[in-house]
Design an enzyme around this catalytic site. Structure first.
Site, short mmCIF file in Angstrom:
data_model
loop_
_atom_site.label_atom_id
_atom_site.label_comp_id
_atom_site.label_asym_id
_atom_site.label_seq_id
_atom_site.Cartn_x
_atom_site.Cartn_y
_atom_site.Cartn_z
N LYS A 20 -0.88 6.47 59.55
CA LYS A 20 -1.89 6.19 58.52
C LYS A 20 -2.63 4.88 58.83
O LYS A 20 -3.85 4.81 58.81
CB LYS A 20 -1.25 6.08 57.13
CG LYS A 20 -0.41 7.28 56.73
CD LYS A 20 0.23 7.10 55.37
CE LYS A 20 1.27 5.99 55.29
NZ LYS A 20 2.50 6.21 56.09
N ARG A 92 1.69 6.39 45.96
CA ARG A 92 2.96 6.71 46.59
C ARG A 92 3.90 7.44 45.64
O ARG A 92 5.01 7.80 46.03
CB ARG A 92 3.56 5.36 46.96
CG ARG A 92 4.49 5.28 48.08
CD ARG A 92 3.90 5.01 49.37
NE ARG A 92 4.83 4.32 50.22
CZ ARG A 92 4.44 3.51 51.17
NH1 ARG A 92 3.18 3.27 51.36
NH2 ARG A 92 5.32 2.96 51.95
N ARG A 131 7.54 0.18 67.19
CA ARG A 131 6.27 -0.42 66.71
C ARG A 131 6.30 -1.94 66.82
O ARG A 131 7.28 -2.59 66.52
CB ARG A 131 6.04 -0.02 65.25
CG ARG A 131 4.87 -0.75 64.63
CD ARG A 131 4.41 -0.13 63.35
NE ARG A 131 5.42 -0.10 62.32
CZ ARG A 131 5.24 0.45 61.12
NH1 ARG A 131 4.09 1.02 60.83
NH2 ARG A 131 6.19 0.44 60.24
N ARG A 164 8.55 -5.32 62.38
CA ARG A 164 8.77 -5.43 60.94
C ARG A 164 10.25 -5.30 60.62
O ARG A 164 10.96 -4.51 61.24
CB ARG A 164 7.99 -4.31 60.22
CG ARG A 164 6.55 -4.66 59.99
CD ARG A 164 5.69 -3.53 59.49
NE ARG A 164 6.26 -2.66 58.47
CZ ARG A 164 5.59 -1.64 57.92
NH1 ARG A 164 4.35 -1.40 58.27
NH2 ARG A 164 6.16 -0.88 57.01
N ARG A 175 13.62 4.64 54.11
CA ARG A 175 12.18 4.84 53.82
C ARG A 175 11.83 6.32 53.90
O ARG A 175 11.02 6.82 53.11
CB ARG A 175 11.33 4.03 54.79
CG ARG A 175 11.39 2.53 54.50
CD ARG A 175 10.91 1.71 55.67
NE ARG A 175 9.53 1.96 56.01
CZ ARG A 175 9.01 1.74 57.21
NH1 ARG A 175 9.78 1.27 58.20
NH2 ARG A 175 7.75 1.98 57.45
P1 AP5 Z 1 1.38 3.37 61.93
O1 AP5 Z 1 -0.07 3.70 61.98
O2 AP5 Z 1 1.78 1.95 61.80
O3 AP5 Z 1 2.11 4.29 60.84
P2 AP5 Z 1 2.00 4.31 59.27
O4 AP5 Z 1 1.88 5.74 58.85
O5 AP5 Z 1 0.93 3.39 58.79
O6 AP5 Z 1 3.45 3.81 58.91
P3 AP5 Z 1 3.99 2.62 58.00
O7 AP5 Z 1 5.42 2.41 58.40
O8 AP5 Z 1 3.11 1.40 58.04
O9 AP5 Z 1 3.91 3.28 56.63
P4 AP5 Z 1 4.78 2.99 55.45
O10 AP5 Z 1 4.10 3.87 54.49
O11 AP5 Z 1 6.22 3.19 55.54
O12 AP5 Z 1 4.69 1.40 55.28
P5 AP5 Z 1 3.84 0.47 54.31
O13 AP5 Z 1 3.48 -0.74 55.06
O14 AP5 Z 1 2.77 1.25 53.62
O15 AP5 Z 1 2.06 3.99 63.24
C1 AP5 Z 1 3.45 3.83 63.49
C2 AP5 Z 1 3.69 3.62 64.99
O16 AP5 Z 1 3.34 4.81 65.69
C3 AP5 Z 1 2.84 2.50 65.61
O17 AP5 Z 1 3.63 1.89 66.58
C4 AP5 Z 1 1.66 3.24 66.25
O18 AP5 Z 1 1.15 2.55 67.37
C5 AP5 Z 1 2.29 4.56 66.64
N1 AP5 Z 1 1.40 5.71 66.50
C6 AP5 Z 1 0.53 5.94 65.48
N2 AP5 Z 1 -0.10 7.12 65.67
C7 AP5 Z 1 0.42 7.63 66.82
C8 AP5 Z 1 0.17 8.85 67.55
N3 AP5 Z 1 -0.71 9.75 67.11
N4 AP5 Z 1 0.87 9.05 68.68
C9 AP5 Z 1 1.77 8.13 69.13
N5 AP5 Z 1 2.03 6.97 68.50
C10 AP5 Z 1 1.37 6.73 67.35
O19 AP5 Z 1 4.90 0.12 53.17
C11 AP5 Z 1 6.00 -0.73 53.42
C12 AP5 Z 1 6.78 -0.94 52.13
O20 AP5 Z 1 5.95 -1.56 51.13
C13 AP5 Z 1 7.30 0.33 51.46
O21 AP5 Z 1 8.52 0.76 52.01
C14 AP5 Z 1 7.42 -0.12 50.00
O22 AP5 Z 1 8.59 -0.89 49.79
C15 AP5 Z 1 6.23 -1.03 49.82
N6 AP5 Z 1 5.04 -0.30 49.35
C16 AP5 Z 1 3.86 -0.12 50.04
N7 AP5 Z 1 3.00 0.60 49.30
C17 AP5 Z 1 3.63 0.89 48.13
C18 AP5 Z 1 3.26 1.63 46.98
N8 AP5 Z 1 2.05 2.23 46.87
N9 AP5 Z 1 4.17 1.75 45.98
C19 AP5 Z 1 5.37 1.15 46.06
N10 AP5 Z 1 5.78 0.44 47.13
C20 AP5 Z 1 4.93 0.31 48.15
#
Ligand code: AP5
Length: 223
Positions: A20, A92, A131, A164, A175
């Site tokens: 994402k 979420r 990552r 991270r 997660r």
């Molecule tokens: P990346 O693009 O970083 O993946 P992502 O889907 O953005 O994954 P995240 O881990 O950032 O999502 P998340 O939802 O768990 O974390 P968030 O920060 O929102 O890609 C991942 C890796 O794969 C990278 O290394 C990239 O290079 C590689 N890659 C990407 N696409 C690829 C492809 N096509 N092929 C090969 N490699 C690829 O949330 C973190 C925490 O914050 C949560 O756990 C929660 O505690 C809190 N939080 C955030 N939002 C909320 C909310 N709305 N409500 C409550 N708590 C929240």
């Protein structure tokens, strides 16, 4: 699709590691529409030790969701005055999605698309475990799939990349469980809307970006 697109109000939905953030950054670069990543906002608050960061820290480090009231209040402030945006990591929960619909209804700014990035568990774990992230702007790399030009250094600002804390193996598992329990129900919430599109997120990054472009062009044609 024109790079001069004026209106884009998207929800990017999908499990941790689906890509994402990677696709949001690519869309932001191509179309100038701002990415709003709840994860990045929360991490900045944790790093700065703000009251919001203090509330969020323990939830994030244990792979749980921060409470809906905290997130909805934070996003109401973020969204006011913005006409176009890419929502990465929000909503979420169904409660957050209802609050978002309510807010956008009041602002007269309905969503223009919901993109679901689909990938299976083994791939997600491999992506998160490898990552490397720039904590200053949220840009992500992968040691094998999307390496920076110089290991450990961001291509753009030349600063250090970090891993991270929630990308440790035990937290990744938590997660993924949290996603299935709390966020996957959003597929039912949004699934019957015309602008809902499933994206094969197992493909390489540039191929996924092409699928996103096709989905956006299709949604635009339907409007
Ligand atoms: P990346 O693009 O970083 O993946 P992502 O889907 O953005 O994954 P995240 O881990 O950032 O999502 P998340 O939802 O768990 O974390 P968030 O920060 O929102 O890609 C991942 C890796 O794969 C990278 O290394 C990239 O290079 C590689 N890659 C990407 N696409 C690829 C492809 N096509 N092929 C090969 N490699 C690829 O949330 C973190 C925490 O914050 C949560 O756990 C929660 O505690 C809190 N939080 C955030 N939002 C909320 C909310 N709305 N409500 C409550 N708590 C929240």
């Amino acid at each position: 699709m024109s790079a001069a697109r004026a209106t884009m109000r998207l929800v990017l939905l999908g499990p941790p590691g689906a890509g994402k953030g990677t696709q949001a950054k690519a869309l932001e670069d191509r179309f100038g529409v701002p990415q709003i990543s709840t994860g990045d906002i929360l991490r900045a608050n944790v790093a700065a030790g703000t009251p919001l960061g203090v509330k969020a820290k323990a939830f994030m480090e244990s792979g749980k969701l921060v409470t809906d009231d905290v997130i909805v209040g934070m996003m109401e402030q973020e969204l006011v005055g913005k006409h176009s945006f890419l929502l990465d990591g929000f909503p979420r929960t169904v409660a957050q999605a209802v609050a978002l619909d309510d807010l956008l209804g009041r602002l007269g700014l309905p969503l223009t698309g919901v993109l679901l990035f689909e990938a299976e568990r083994t791939t997600l774990v491999a992506r998160l475990a490898g990552r490397w992230t720039n904590p200053r702007n949220g840009r992500s790399y992968h040691a094998a799939f999307n390496p920076p030009k110089v290991a450990g250094i961001d291509d753009e600002d030349g600063g250090p990349l970090v891993q991270r804390l929630d990308d440790m193996a035990d937290v990744i598992e938590k997660r993924l469980e949290t996603y299935e329990r709390e966020t996957a129900p959003l597929i039912g919430y949004y699934g019957s809307r015309e602008m809902f599109v499933r994206i094969d997120a197992l493909a390489p990054i540039d191929v996924v970006a092409e699928s996103v472009d096709r989905a956006l062009a299709g949604n635009e044609a339907a409007r």
